[in-house]
Enzyme design. Structure first.
Site, PDB file in Angstrom:
ATOM      1  N   ASN A  11       0.934  -1.098  -0.048  1.00  0.00           N
ATOM      2  CA  ASN A  11      -0.072   0.111   0.101  1.00  0.00           C
ATOM      3  C   ASN A  11       1.061   1.307  -0.077  1.00  0.00           C
ATOM      4  O   ASN A  11       1.620   1.575   1.009  1.00  0.00           O
ATOM      5  CB  ASN A  11      -0.969   0.052   1.297  1.00  0.00           C
ATOM      6  N   LYS A  13       0.090   4.328  -0.543  1.00  0.00           N
ATOM      7  CA  LYS A  13      -0.552   5.431  -0.028  1.00  0.00           C
ATOM      8  C   LYS A  13      -0.388   6.598  -1.012  1.00  0.00           C
ATOM      9  O   LYS A  13      -0.154   6.499  -2.084  1.00  0.00           O
ATOM     10  CB  LYS A  13      -0.224   5.703   1.487  1.00  0.00           C
ATOM     11  N   HIS A  97      -9.849   1.146   4.639  1.00  0.00           N
ATOM     12  CA  HIS A  97      -8.512   1.264   5.378  1.00  0.00           C
ATOM     13  C   HIS A  97      -8.830   2.201   6.673  1.00  0.00           C
ATOM     14  O   HIS A  97      -9.562   2.983   6.229  1.00  0.00           O
ATOM     15  CB  HIS A  97      -7.496   1.904   4.467  1.00  0.00           C
ATOM     16  N   GLU A  99      -7.290   4.564   7.475  1.00  0.00           N
ATOM     17  CA  GLU A  99      -7.182   6.122   7.265  1.00  0.00           C
ATOM     18  C   GLU A  99      -8.468   6.687   6.427  1.00  0.00           C
ATOM     19  O   GLU A  99      -8.724   7.795   6.780  1.00  0.00           O
ATOM     20  CB  GLU A  99      -5.836   6.423   6.370  1.00  0.00           C
ATOM     21  N   GLU A 169      -5.738  -4.779  10.763  1.00  0.00           N
ATOM     22  CA  GLU A 169      -4.730  -3.733  10.837  1.00  0.00           C
ATOM     23  C   GLU A 169      -5.259  -3.158  12.110  1.00  0.00           C
ATOM     24  O   GLU A 169      -6.160  -2.226  12.246  1.00  0.00           O
ATOM     25  CB  GLU A 169      -4.917  -2.821   9.831  1.00  0.00           C
ATOM     26  N   GLY A 175       1.639   2.638  10.639  1.00  0.00           N
ATOM     27  CA  GLY A 175       2.870   3.815  10.548  1.00  0.00           C
ATOM     28  C   GLY A 175       3.319   4.271  11.819  1.00  0.00           C
ATOM     29  O   GLY A 175       3.995   5.274  12.051  1.00  0.00           O
ATOM     30  N   SER A 214       3.058  -1.863  10.652  1.00  0.00           N
ATOM     31  CA  SER A 214       4.448  -1.897  10.719  1.00  0.00           C
ATOM     32  C   SER A 214       4.924  -3.225  10.609  1.00  0.00           C
ATOM     33  O   SER A 214       5.742  -3.509  11.332  1.00  0.00           O
ATOM     34  CB  SER A 214       4.708  -0.998  12.289  1.00  0.00           C
TER      35      SER A 214
HETATM   36  C1  PEP Z   1      -1.184   0.257   5.870  1.00  0.00           C
HETATM   37  O1  PEP Z   1      -1.114   1.471   5.422  1.00  0.00           O
HETATM   38  O2  PEP Z   1      -2.089  -0.560   5.767  1.00  0.00           O
HETATM   39  C2  PEP Z   1       0.069  -0.163   6.823  1.00  0.00           C
HETATM   40  C3  PEP Z   1       0.078  -1.222   7.484  1.00  0.00           C
HETATM   41  O3  PEP Z   1       1.158   0.783   7.041  1.00  0.00           O
HETATM   42  P1  PEP Z   1       2.528   0.388   7.775  1.00  0.00           P
HETATM   43  O4  PEP Z   1       2.824  -1.035   7.190  1.00  0.00           O
HETATM   44  O5  PEP Z   1       3.222   1.470   7.473  1.00  0.00           O
HETATM   45  O6  PEP Z   1       2.067   0.338   9.152  1.00  0.00           O
END
Ligand code: PEP
Length: 252
Positions: A11, A13, A97, A99, A169, A175, A214
């Site tokens: 992803n 982003k 997601h 976000e 998630e 992040g 992460s």
């Molecule tokens: C994500 O954007 O779905 C995500 C898991 O980001 P990160 O790996 O940076 O935590």
């Protein structure tokens, strides 16, 4: 038990420019030439879909989008529909997601509509679910995940999960550099599978449930070794070819 092919989804982003995504994509493609890699999809900003499609053509990597409109067509300025994504050979579409849920106030109902639009085009939704830190601390993780899942199951029907992927998630891990421990992640993945099994055993057994939050080269192998973790949704680490390739290799 079904054998589930691991899936690693990048992803990106809202990161990158042509100058950075071209070498990144080239390195990822080169690094994944061998046969024993997991299935890999790259979910890119809309505007780069055509560019990435052209580069990925003939490779085993697939193309994904990070979002989609809940509407099919019409006066929705700035939006992109599922048929448009299908036109450009997208295979996967991330929906819900965290976000999108938090910055753009996407409700479970809107997410269910997006999920249905994606499925109707024969594309595969990657439905994200996950709890906030306060919810984990309050001990309501399972209630939150069950609500997020059930809203989609009730509106879309369990049958559409036949051709879907779920990503767990935990919001507090996205992040932030904090990762759920393999035990914490496996516990929720098992719970998700159990929720689906209440509606359809075969779908629960077959569906791939990714972990996101992460994931790095250092923690990927242990996470992916758990029985209910079928790969990862990777944000930050998918922007560095070496890190992303190491995560893909950790599924072996
Ligand atoms: C994500 O954007 O779905 C995500 C898991 O980001 P990160 O790996 O940076 O935590």
């Amino acid at each position: 038990m079904a054998t589930r092919t691991p899936l690693v989804a990048a992803n990106w982003k809202m990161n990158g420019t042509l100058a950075t995504i071209r070498p990144l994509l080239h390195q990822i493609k080169q690094g994944l030439l061998s046969a024993d890699n997991p299935e890999v999809t790259i979910c890119v900003p809309y505007i780069y879909i055509q560019e990435v499609r052209d580069v990925l053509q003939g490779s085993k990597l697939s193309l994904g989008a990070q979002n989609v409109s809940e509407h099919l067509s019409g006066a929705y300025t700035g939006e992109i529909s599922a048929p448009m994504l299908a036109d450009f050979s997208c295979r996967y579409v991330i929906v819900g997601h965290s976000e999108r849920r938090s910055f753009y106030q996407e409700s479970d109902q809107i997410i269910a509509d997006k999920f249905m639009k994606v499925c109707a085009q024969g594309l595969v939704p990657i439905l994200c679910v996950g709890e906030q830190l306060q919810e984990r601390e309050a001990g309501v993780t399972e209630q939150v995940i069950a609500r997020q899942l059930n809203e989609v199951i009730h509106k879309a029907g369990i049958g559409l999960f036949e051709n879907a992927v779920i990503a767990y998630e935990p919001v507090w891990a996205i992040g932030t550099g904090l990762t759920a421990t393999p035990d914490q992640a496996e516990e929720v993945h098992g719970f998700i599978r159990l929720q689906l099994a209440r509606h359809a055993d075969a779908i629960a057994d077959k569906i791939r449930i990714l972990y996101g939050g992460s994931v790095k080269a250092e923690n990927a192998r242990e996470l992916f070794s758990r029985p209910d973790i079928d790969g990862g949704l990777i944000g930050g680490a998918s922007l560095v070819a070496g890190d992303f390739l190491a995560i893909c290799q950790a599924t072996r």
